[in-house]
Design an enzyme around this catalytic site. Structure first.
Site, PDB file in Angstrom:
ATOM      1  N   ASN A 152      -1.765 -13.213  15.859  1.00  0.00           N
ATOM      2  CA  ASN A 152      -2.731 -12.117  15.861  1.00  0.00           C
ATOM      3  C   ASN A 152      -3.623 -12.219  17.088  1.00  0.00           C
ATOM      4  O   ASN A 152      -3.902 -13.321  17.573  1.00  0.00           O
ATOM      5  CB  ASN A 152      -3.596 -12.161  14.592  1.00  0.00           C
ATOM      6  CG  ASN A 152      -4.271 -10.834  14.299  1.00  0.00           C
ATOM      7  OD1 ASN A 152      -3.616  -9.804  14.230  1.00  0.00           O
ATOM      8  ND2 ASN A 152      -5.578 -10.846  14.160  1.00  0.00           N
ATOM      9  N   HIS A 191       0.808  -1.223   0.000  1.00  0.00           N
ATOM     10  CA  HIS A 191       0.000   0.000   0.000  1.00  0.00           C
ATOM     11  C   HIS A 191       0.838   1.270   0.000  1.00  0.00           C
ATOM     12  O   HIS A 191       0.326   2.349   0.291  1.00  0.00           O
ATOM     13  CB  HIS A 191      -0.950  -0.023   1.207  1.00  0.00           C
ATOM     14  CG  HIS A 191      -1.887  -1.176   1.184  1.00  0.00           C
ATOM     15  ND1 HIS A 191      -2.403  -1.762   2.333  1.00  0.00           N
ATOM     16  CD2 HIS A 191      -2.411  -1.886   0.153  1.00  0.00           C
ATOM     17  CE1 HIS A 191      -3.192  -2.773   2.002  1.00  0.00           C
ATOM     18  NE2 HIS A 191      -3.200  -2.872   0.696  1.00  0.00           N
TER      19      HIS A 191
END
Length: 239
Positions: free
Chosen positions: A209, A110
Site C-alpha cells: 500500500n 460490499h
C-alpha cells in the site's frame, strides 16, 4: 497446496482509472455531498439523491474499466500449480473476475456495482440496462417487476454485510498460509480485522500500500512501491 488470500481495496483499481474514496484526492474528499449517494437512508428517502446517483452511474468509468497488471497478476497466480488463491475484496468493480479469476474465488464484501437490485422484490438485473433507461430519459428508473426503488447491488452505509459472505471471508482468512493486503488502509471493519485474524492463525502477512496501515507494525513485510508493478513482482516470487 498453499492457500494465498488477497484482501484488496480501492488502491488496486486506481491504475484502471477508478478513483478511491478516502484518499487525499478521493471522491468524498473532493465532494463530501457524494457520500450521500452511498448512504442507504439518504438514497431511499431523497429522490434528488437518487437522480444524482443515476447521473453519476451513467458517466462513471467503472462500467468501462478494464483490469490492470495487478488484477491480471492475481489471476495468473491462480493458474499456477500448487497455489490456491482466494480474493476478499472491498471493491465493487468486478475487475478481479474480468481479469480471469473464477467468480467462486472472489468474495465481494460490499457487493458488485455492475448490477442493480430492487429494494422491494429483490430482482437483480445488469446495471447497463438501468443506465440505458436513464439515457432514454428516466431520471429515477424503477423496478420493471414491481415498481420498487432500484439501487446498485452494493452494500451502502447503513446496510449490513451479507452474513454468508462474511462467514466465508472469515473462514478463508483463518485458513490462509499467506495473507496479502493490497490497496487498502484498513480503516473499514470488519475487513480491517482480517490481517490480524490471519496472523493469529499462522499466516505470513504482507502489506502492499502507498500509505501506512494500522497493521504495518505487525506485518511480516510491508511494500510501499506502486501496486501495478510491486504486486506482480511479489506474486511471481511466491513459491
Amino acid at each position: 497446496m498453499t492457500l494465498v488470500t488477497i484482501l484488496s481495496g480501492a488502491g488496486i483499481s486506481t491504475d484502471s482509472g477508478i478513483p478511491d474514496y478516502r484518499g487525499p484526492d478521493g471522491v468524498w474528499v473532493r465532494d463530501p455531498e457524494a457520500e450521500k449517494m452511498s448512504t442507504y437512508d439518504h438514497y431511499m428517502n431523497d429522490p434528488e439523491v437518487r437522480r444524482r446517483a443515476w447521473q453519476v452511474r451513467r458517466t462513471h468509468i467503472l462500467l468501462n474499466a478494464v483490469p490492470n497488471a495487478a488484477h491480471r497478476a492475481v489471476a495468473e497466480l491462480d493458474r499456477r500449480s500448487g497455489v490456491a488463491v482466494r480474493v476478499i475484496t472491498q471493491n465493487v468493480d468486478g475487475l478481479h473476475q474480468a481479469a480471469g479469476l473464477p467468480e467462486r474465488k472472489v468474495i465481494e464484501l460490499h457487493g458488485n456495482a455492475r448490477s442493480v437490485t430492487c429494494t422491494d422484490c429483490g430482482a437483480r438485473t445488469p446495471m447497463t440496462g438501468a443506465v440505458a433507461r436513464v439515457e432514454a430519459g428516466e431520471a429515477d428508473p424503477r423496478c420493471l417487476e414491481c415498481g420498487g426503488v432500484l439501487k446498485s447491488s452494493t452494500v451502502l452505509f447503513g446496510e449490513h454485510l451479507n452474513d454468508g459472505v462474511l462467514a466465508e471471508a472469515v473462514a478463508v482468512t483463518r485458513a490462509s498460509e499467506v495473507f496479502i493486503v493490497v490497496g487498502t488502509t484498513l480503516q473499514v471493519h470488519p475487513a480491517a480485522a482480517f490481517p490480524g485474524l490471519a496472523a493469529d492463525n499462522g499466516a505470513r502477512t504482507i502489506v502492499v500500500n502507498d500509505r501506512p496501515t494500522p497493521f504495518d507494525d505487525r506485518a511480516d513485510q510491508v511494500i510501499r512501491e506502486p501496486i501495478g508493478s510491486s504486486l506482480p513482482a511479489l506474486l511471481a516470487s511466491l513459491s
